[in-house]
Design an enzyme around this catalytic site. Structure first.
Site, PDB file in Angstrom:
ATOM      1  N   ASP A   1      39.947  36.652  45.630  1.00 38.88           N
ATOM      2  CA  ASP A   1      39.500  37.240  44.384  1.00 38.88           C
ATOM      3  C   ASP A   1      38.130  36.637  44.034  1.00 38.88           C
ATOM      4  O   ASP A   1      37.635  35.737  44.720  1.00 38.88           O
ATOM      5  CB  ASP A   1      40.525  36.981  43.261  1.00 38.88           C
ATOM      6  CG  ASP A   1      40.502  38.062  42.191  1.00 38.88           C
ATOM      7  OD1 ASP A   1      39.420  38.652  41.966  1.00 38.88           O
ATOM      8  OD2 ASP A   1      41.544  38.316  41.570  1.00 38.88           O
TER       9      ASP A   1
ATOM     10  N   GLU B   1      41.889  41.106  31.879  1.00 34.76           N
ATOM     11  CA  GLU B   1      42.257  39.788  32.385  1.00 34.76           C
ATOM     12  C   GLU B   1      42.564  38.802  31.259  1.00 34.76           C
ATOM     13  O   GLU B   1      43.229  39.146  30.291  1.00 34.76           O
ATOM     14  CB  GLU B   1      41.187  39.293  33.360  1.00 34.76           C
ATOM     15  CG  GLU B   1      41.027  40.253  34.545  1.00 34.76           C
ATOM     16  CD  GLU B   1      40.181  39.700  35.680  1.00 34.76           C
ATOM     17  OE1 GLU B   1      40.288  38.509  36.004  1.00 34.76           O
ATOM     18  OE2 GLU B   1      39.403  40.486  36.256  1.00 34.76           O
TER      19      GLU B   1
END
Length: 625
Positions: free
Chosen positions: A305, A511
């Protein structure tokens, strides 16, 4: 078109010349050769510098043709909101992607780069693209079509790789990424992996079930199942945190969709920021190499990521050499650096030259990356063109998104008494009120990961139809529609409305910024519900990325609709409100009464929800003049 054709032809001729100058025949250049033979031949020609370059993914803002050439960079990404120009056209996107590709193709071996982007509910970074509902609201029957439409729009801009789908199983709605998860139930998430053949193409009938597949041509993209593994199970839903669960639970809840994804030929898998029982997934060799690559026999490449290896240490980047070592040895093949690429390259080169990381690990990573590039035909067709320019935001795709909105809506309450339903609403009425912060706000309607990473408020961020605009289009011409975002009680009383539609919910987030311990709707949402629904018949539409606190308000309202994050096609909401289509949606997650009950999922021993998993009232379509 012609201005793109000449430079493309020139660069392809350069590669052809390079391939024939020193040898009459180069095996890896021959598409008729078996895949394994092409990979082996190319790998044998590569220097350590060229191999490590393939393992690097950098952000568009630090990339250039010169950087691609000098460092042999294997991949570029556009992060959320990273675009070549504000409201960039398809032509601008294609030109920008091709410019980077020219740099990659000017290297000694002419290895094309692969450009990736977050297309998580349509081509959401790009102005004018179709924005589909976020995953939490999607219908299993439509996901494959949505994947195919998304692939066409992404390819229209010259991009062949998407960081989607998210196959997290969100077990706690306090998590800020819960709307990226299809469900709390792994079986629904497994069914939703049908989006992968939509994005990549159907596996050929005679294909092995564990081999990555991306259809040749320029209508499909490489997909990325994420975030491996357990990202949706963290304690209290805290993003990037610790998932505390035994191996049996991890394998039975969070792992099944990965097996389905691999069987459907998924090209890449992204590792999660989160930890499993205290062990960072980016450093978990047992699960990345031992289970994913060896046990599940995944043959594509594993990607980190964003700054994922930096976050192995706390604070991030505190011990970068250790993080590089831990991440690469765990089995990560491509590293989303994304900025400090020279530091990563230098560090990894040092560790390989000093036998800290074996060459066999580097070769494994590069083989996997090359496998995907060869499989999807990047070596034969590396340059983008304008052949799909009309696909971006096409009417066909918008109609599909509108259908997805209709099927995503869940009717939670319909009438204060069972024999007196409020919905469907009559199109012909004297005067109706539309109220609420989310009624005329396209940005709120789309949510996070829209144009920017966190999303935006307002109605001019992209092309689309707000709920208010859809209502005005749907009602009879004689019906007067009054819009007041925050009406007081006196306004509602004195206007003698036939009924009211209140649209409230959460602001956009993504997020960690979406992590919430209280899960309340934004003010003035609660006061708007009270002012309107305490005075006139009303339906409340909740625009949110997850279940939110509703119990205190339900008795006040006549009807309640969960609209999730519907995207740009607000007409789909009006379609069912006014009975052109019936409500059919069911809850893919449990709707709690109080946050103190969380986490609470279907099958739990103490299960006492406001609305249970799978709940959803239905209505029949009505013909209205």
């Amino acid at each position: 078109m012609e201005r793109f054709a000449k430079p493309m032809l020139g660069f392809l001729l350069i590669c052809l010349w390079a391939a024939t100058t020193n040898a009459a025949y180069i095996k890896y250049k021959d598409p008729k050769q078996p895949l394994g033979a092409r990979i082996k031949d190319l790998l044998s020609r590569m220097t350590l510098e060229e191999k490590i370059g393939q393992m690097v993914q950098i952000e568009r803002s630090v990339a250039s043709a010169d950087v691609m050439k000098k460092y042999f960079i294997g991949s570029i990404l556009s992060s959320g909101g990273s675009v070549p120009a504000e409201k960039a056209s398809v032509e601008t996107w294609v030109s920008a992607v091709n410019e980077f590709q020219k740099g990659a193709l000017s290297t000694r071996l002419c290895i094309p780069m692969i450009y990736g982007i977050d297309a998580v509910h349509g081509h959401n970074n790009v102005y004018g693209a179709t924005i589909f509902p976020h995953n939490i609201g999607l219908d299993p029957v439509l996901v494959k079509k949505i994947g195919a439409a998304t692939a066409l729009e992404v390819r229209a801009t010259g991009i062949p790789y998407v960081f989607a789908p998210c196959i997290a199983v969100c077990r706690d709605p306090r998590w800020g990424r819960c709307y990226e998860s299809y469900s709390e139930d792994h079986s629904i998430v497994q069914a939703m992996t049908e989006i992968i053949p939509g994005l990549q193409g159907d596996l050929p009938a005679n294909s092995r079930k564990d081999v990555p597949f991306v259809a040749l041509g320029k209508q499909k993209v490489a997909a990325c199942a994420k975030h491996y593994v357990g990202d949706g199970g963290t304690t209290k839903g805290i993003n990037e945190n610790n998932t505390v669960i035994d191996l049996k639970g991890l394998l039975s809840i969070h792992m099944p969709a990965y097996l389905d994804s691999i069987r459907k030929g998924v090209a890449t898998i992204m590792v999660s920021y989160s930890s499993w029982n205290g062990k960072k997934m980016h450093a978990n060799r047992d699960l990345v190499t031992g289970y994913l690559k060896n046990k599940l026999r995944f043959k594509g490449f594993v990607i980190s990521d964003w700054q994922g290896i930096d976050r192995i240490s706390s604070p991030p980047h505190a011990n970068y050499s250790h993080s590089v070592q831990a991440g690469v040895l765990a089995g990560i093949d491509m590293v989303m650096v994304p900025y400090n690429y020279t530091e990563f390259i230098d560090d990894l080169t040092f560790q390989v030259k000093n036998n800290i990381i074996p060459m066999s690990r580097i070769n494994d990573a590069v083989k996997r990356i090359l496998r995907i590039k060869f499989t999807m035909g990047l070596f034969e067709n590396p340059m983008a063109d304008l052949s799909l320019v009309n696909q971006l935001g096409s009417q066909e795709h918008r109609q599909l998104a509108r259908e997805a909105v209709r099927k995503s809506l869940v009717l939670l309450k319909n009438g204060k008494y069972p024999n007196k339903p409020l919905l469907p609403l009559p199109k012909k009425a004297g005067k109706i009120l539309v109220a609420g912060s989310h009624a005329d706000n396209l940005g709120y309607q789309c949510g996070g990961w829209t144009i920017t990473w966190q999303g935006l408020g307002g109605s001019d961020l992209t092309k689309g139809t707000t709920v208010l605009k859809a209502i005005k289009s749907a009602v009879d011409p004689s019906t007067q529609v009054i819009y007041n975002e925050t009406p007081d009680v006196n306004f509602v009383k004195t206007n003698k409305f036939s009924y009211a539609i209140v649209v409230v919910g959460e602001p956009p987030y993504a997020e960690t910024f979406g992590d919430s311990l209280n899960l309340t709707i934004s003010q003035p949402g609660p006061s708007t519900i009270k002012n309107v629904c305490g005075t006139v018949k009303c339906v409340v539409i909740v625009i949110s990325g997850r279940p939110v606190v509703m119990e205190p308000y339900v008795a006040t309202m006549d009807a309640l609709v969960a609209a999730w994050l519907p995207g740009t096609e607000g007409q789909g909401v009006a379609d069912v409100l006014f009975g052109d289509y019936g409500f059919t949606g069911k809850l893919s997650r449990t709707w709690f009464k109080r946050v103190e009950q969380l986490p609470m999922n279907v099958g739990d021993q103490h299960y006492d929800p406001l609305y249970p998993f799978g709940y959803g009232l239905t209505t029949q379509p009505t013909k209205q003049n």
